[in-house]
Design an enzyme around this catalytic site. Structure first.
Site, PDB file in Angstrom:
ATOM      1  N   HIS A 305      -0.826  -8.528  67.282  1.00  0.00           N
ATOM      2  CA  HIS A 305      -2.173  -8.819  67.754  1.00  0.00           C
ATOM      3  C   HIS A 305      -2.065  -9.746  68.959  1.00  0.00           C
ATOM      4  O   HIS A 305      -1.201 -10.610  68.998  1.00  0.00           O
ATOM      5  CB  HIS A 305      -2.993  -9.499  66.644  1.00  0.00           C
ATOM      6  CG  HIS A 305      -4.451  -9.470  66.916  1.00  0.00           C
ATOM      7  ND1 HIS A 305      -5.070 -10.430  67.694  1.00  0.00           N
ATOM      8  CD2 HIS A 305      -5.410  -8.589  66.549  1.00  0.00           C
ATOM      9  CE1 HIS A 305      -6.344 -10.128  67.776  1.00  0.00           C
ATOM     10  NE2 HIS A 305      -6.582  -9.019  67.103  1.00  0.00           N
ATOM     11  N   ASP A 362      -6.174  -3.524  60.959  1.00  0.00           N
ATOM     12  CA  ASP A 362      -6.127  -2.066  60.891  1.00  0.00           C
ATOM     13  C   ASP A 362      -5.090  -1.538  59.928  1.00  0.00           C
ATOM     14  O   ASP A 362      -5.082  -0.356  59.600  1.00  0.00           O
ATOM     15  CB  ASP A 362      -5.828  -1.493  62.284  1.00  0.00           C
ATOM     16  CG  ASP A 362      -6.928  -1.817  63.241  1.00  0.00           C
ATOM     17  OD1 ASP A 362      -8.087  -1.661  62.846  1.00  0.00           O
ATOM     18  OD2 ASP A 362      -6.639  -2.239  64.363  1.00  0.00           O
TER      19      ASP A 362
HETATM   20  N1  ACO Z   1       5.583  -2.651  67.109  1.00  0.00           N
HETATM   21  C1  ACO Z   1       6.732  -2.963  67.745  1.00  0.00           C
HETATM   22  N2  ACO Z   1       6.821  -3.857  68.738  1.00  0.00           N
HETATM   23  C2  ACO Z   1       5.693  -4.475  69.124  1.00  0.00           C
HETATM   24  C3  ACO Z   1       4.447  -4.212  68.504  1.00  0.00           C
HETATM   25  C4  ACO Z   1       4.414  -3.256  67.467  1.00  0.00           C
HETATM   26  N3  ACO Z   1       3.277  -2.962  66.857  1.00  0.00           N
HETATM   27  N4  ACO Z   1       3.481  -4.961  69.084  1.00  0.00           N
HETATM   28  C5  ACO Z   1       4.082  -5.683  70.036  1.00  0.00           C
HETATM   29  N5  ACO Z   1       5.417  -5.399  70.049  1.00  0.00           N
HETATM   30  C6  ACO Z   1       6.433  -6.019  70.920  1.00  0.00           C
HETATM   31  C7  ACO Z   1       6.339  -5.456  72.330  1.00  0.00           C
HETATM   32  O1  ACO Z   1       7.209  -4.359  72.517  1.00  0.00           O
HETATM   33  C8  ACO Z   1       6.737  -6.648  73.148  1.00  0.00           C
HETATM   34  O2  ACO Z   1       8.141  -6.732  73.144  1.00  0.00           O
HETATM   35  P1  ACO Z   1       8.920  -7.287  74.455  1.00  0.00           P
HETATM   36  O3  ACO Z   1       8.470  -8.698  74.606  1.00  0.00           O
HETATM   37  O4  ACO Z   1      10.342  -7.130  74.065  1.00  0.00           O
HETATM   38  O5  ACO Z   1       8.489  -6.413  75.583  1.00  0.00           O
HETATM   39  C9  ACO Z   1       6.196  -7.843  72.382  1.00  0.00           C
HETATM   40  O6  ACO Z   1       6.108  -7.402  71.014  1.00  0.00           O
HETATM   41  C10 ACO Z   1       4.836  -8.315  72.853  1.00  0.00           C
HETATM   42  O7  ACO Z   1       3.971  -7.178  72.906  1.00  0.00           O
HETATM   43  P2  ACO Z   1       2.732  -7.063  73.905  1.00  0.00           P
HETATM   44  O8  ACO Z   1       2.301  -5.635  73.963  1.00  0.00           O
HETATM   45  O9  ACO Z   1       3.064  -7.758  75.184  1.00  0.00           O
HETATM   46  O10 ACO Z   1       1.678  -7.933  73.109  1.00  0.00           O
HETATM   47  P3  ACO Z   1       0.141  -7.931  73.340  1.00  0.00           P
HETATM   48  O11 ACO Z   1      -0.357  -9.211  72.801  1.00  0.00           O
HETATM   49  O12 ACO Z   1      -0.208  -7.586  74.734  1.00  0.00           O
HETATM   50  O13 ACO Z   1      -0.332  -6.676  72.437  1.00  0.00           O
HETATM   51  C11 ACO Z   1      -1.145  -5.321  70.715  1.00  0.00           C
HETATM   52  C12 ACO Z   1      -1.022  -6.745  71.260  1.00  0.00           C
HETATM   53  C13 ACO Z   1      -1.725  -4.367  71.774  1.00  0.00           C
HETATM   54  C14 ACO Z   1      -2.121  -5.324  69.537  1.00  0.00           C
HETATM   55  C15 ACO Z   1       0.246  -4.816  70.263  1.00  0.00           C
HETATM   56  O14 ACO Z   1       0.790  -5.676  69.273  1.00  0.00           O
HETATM   57  C16 ACO Z   1       0.226  -3.359  69.751  1.00  0.00           C
HETATM   58  O15 ACO Z   1       0.308  -2.422  70.548  1.00  0.00           O
HETATM   59  N6  ACO Z   1       0.115  -3.181  68.398  1.00  0.00           N
HETATM   60  C17 ACO Z   1      -0.009  -1.865  67.821  1.00  0.00           C
HETATM   61  C18 ACO Z   1      -1.436  -1.367  67.984  1.00  0.00           C
HETATM   62  C19 ACO Z   1      -2.389  -2.079  67.047  1.00  0.00           C
HETATM   63  O16 ACO Z   1      -2.152  -2.213  65.856  1.00  0.00           O
HETATM   64  N7  ACO Z   1      -3.536  -2.490  67.615  1.00  0.00           N
HETATM   65  C20 ACO Z   1      -4.614  -3.132  66.824  1.00  0.00           C
HETATM   66  C21 ACO Z   1      -4.948  -4.460  67.343  1.00  0.00           C
HETATM   67  S1  ACO Z   1      -6.148  -5.213  66.307  1.00  0.00           S
HETATM   68  C22 ACO Z   1      -7.624  -4.609  66.834  1.00  0.00           C
HETATM   69  O17 ACO Z   1      -7.820  -4.137  67.913  1.00  0.00           O
HETATM   70  C23 ACO Z   1      -8.682  -4.693  65.873  1.00  0.00           C
END
Ligand code: ACO
Length: 427
Positions: A305, A362
């Protein structure tokens, strides 16, 4: 923190006030930055930018805290109702018994849709995604309810807010009915908000529908947990759309469009699809390995998140509710076992620990919604239904804010500098 911060650019110093909220990080007020220095700030994704002042919702992502008007989300989910939380978000305080009764009555008197909107549905393909239908129908409401589109009239704003909260279950249920080819059901206002929605979705005109109190209560909890979430992508979209003076129905349609994306509201659909694809707990290591592989775009859906870097308090409530609902309905779904096992494995894995990735709201909501009988395509629709109260409360707050301006971010331009046009014959 100091009351002001000093900045020096090109030998020229300027000073900026530091503002404090009730709780949470201070913010540096940089409104005069451009005038004083000619420079902008650069913050793609707004990771360090407060775009507005708000008294609605507070999140402490490190502590896993979510408060609506100061009240913790777990207390609201366990003890309150979606109608009460809606009143709280819109009006700032918990209602008295009479205020709650009046509010519930008012909402129930706006549940019907203009009859011509039923014809509007028939323009969509039967296999249309219900979010596509919802975007279109909510946007179209502005063509039907002219008497609540004057955004400068607080009374009209409140009527539009009530209409949106009240009509969303009808719109969502009709989108579902259309996709399965069953007749639309009119609302039945002696039922509660949530029971009425379930009846319009799962009832048929040929039979009486008896709402199951276990399902009504779980659904109401899901609505409460999704009611508002501070300045997330869809809420910011609603505010940005509203900042130009657009009517509320258009603004909420914009929020729905933004919510549809898999990184936001679409994640519960994606999370359940992923859990089904994993199928059995023995295949979890394969998916964990994929999530950790930099060359694989796969992410564990329902994990991570932008703000919660400890745990998502909503996921805690829903994890418990998922077990309750499945137990009470007597459903033995291997998806829930896979979800629990995946959560345990990921929480112990160094990659997820280092990156502070925890189950989000979620992760379990899809398991519950599927047990209730919703197809995955409806998941984001239910999120939009519940979030509508947050969107309208935020939109109202923005319009009433004397500091409100049209939203207009700046940019760091990295395209070509000025150059002369070359006629096509010379290129
Ligand atoms: N699985 C594996 N790796 C992940 C995940 C995941 N679900 N989420 C983040 N990471 C990793 C990224 O690859 C990144 O790694 P790096 O630093 O080596 O490049 C690091 O963690 C940071 O990720 P970002 O995408 O920069 O984090 P951000 O805060 O921008 O993204 C997000 C948050 C979009 C929710 C992300 O965690 C994601 O895509 N999760 C899966 C989708 C999801 O469940 N979304 C629901 C959000 S809750 C809502 O909207 C109600």
């Amino acid at each position: 923190m100091a009351d002001t911060v000093k900045l020096e650019i090109g030998g020229k110093a300027s000073e900026y006030p530091v503002l404090s909220g009730t709780v949470g990080p201070d913010v540096i007020d940089i409104r005069k930055l451009y005038g004083a220095t000619g420079a902008f700030t650069y913050d793609p994704g707004f990771t360090s930018t407060a775009s507005c002042q708000s008294a609605l919702t507070y999140i402490d992502g490190d502590q896993g805290v979510l408060l609506h008007r100061g009240y913790p989300i777990d207390q609201l989910a366990e003890q309150s109702s979606f109608m009460e939380v809606s009143y709280l978000l819109l009006n700032g305080e918990l209602p008295s018994k009479k205020e709650l009764d009046d509010f519930t009555y008012t909402i129930s008197r706006h549940t019907m849709l203009h009859e011509q909107l039923a014809t509007f549905y028939r323009g969509f393909r039967r296999d249309a995604h219900p979010m596509a239908i919802m975007c279109g129908v909510v946007g179209a409401l502005s063509a039907f309810y002219h008497d609540s589109t004057d955004i400068n009239d607080p009374k009209q704003r409140m009527i539009a807010s009530h209409r949106l909260i009240a009509k969303m279950p009808t719109i969502a249920a009709m989108a579902y009915k259309y996709s399965v080819g069953q007749p639309f059901l009119y609302p039945k206002n002696d039922l509660s908000y949530t029971a009425n929605f379930l009846r319009m979705t799962f009832g048929v005109p040929a039979e009486e529908y008896e709402p199951d109190p276990v399902i009504v209560s779980a659904m109401d909890k899901i609505f409460i947990l999704h009611a508002d979430h501070e300045q997330n992508a869809s809420t910011s979209t609603v505010r940005l759309a509203g900042s130009s003076g657009a009517n509320p129905f258009a603004c909420i349609a914009a929020g729905i469009a933004c919510l549809w994306g898999p990184a936001h509201g679409g994640a519960n659909e994606a999370a359940l699809n992923m859990l089904r694809e994993i199928g059995t707990p023995d295949r979890i290591p394969e998916y964990i390995a994929r999530a950790k592989n930099k060359d694989d775009p796969f992410r564990l859906m329902g994990f991570g998140h932008r703000v919660y870097k400890n745990f998502d308090p909503r996921a805690k409530v829903l994890g418990k509710a998922a077990t309750e609902v499945l137990d009470k309905l007597g459903i033995n779904d291997p998806v829930l076992d896979t979800a629990r096992e995946l959560e345990q494995i990921a929480l112990k894995d160094q990659y997820f620990i280092d990156k502070k990735l925890y189950p989000n709201v979620d992760f379990y909501s899809g398991v519950i919604l599927s047990a209730i009988g919703f197809p995955t395509t409806m998941f984001t629709v239910l999120f939009a239904l519940a979030r509508t109260v947050g969107w309208v409360a935020q939109w109202n707050e923005m319009i009433s804010d004397p500091e409100q301006k049209i939203g207009r971010p700046r940019q760091l331009y990295n395209g070509p500098a000025q150059r002369d046009y070359v006629p096509v014959s010379q290129r």
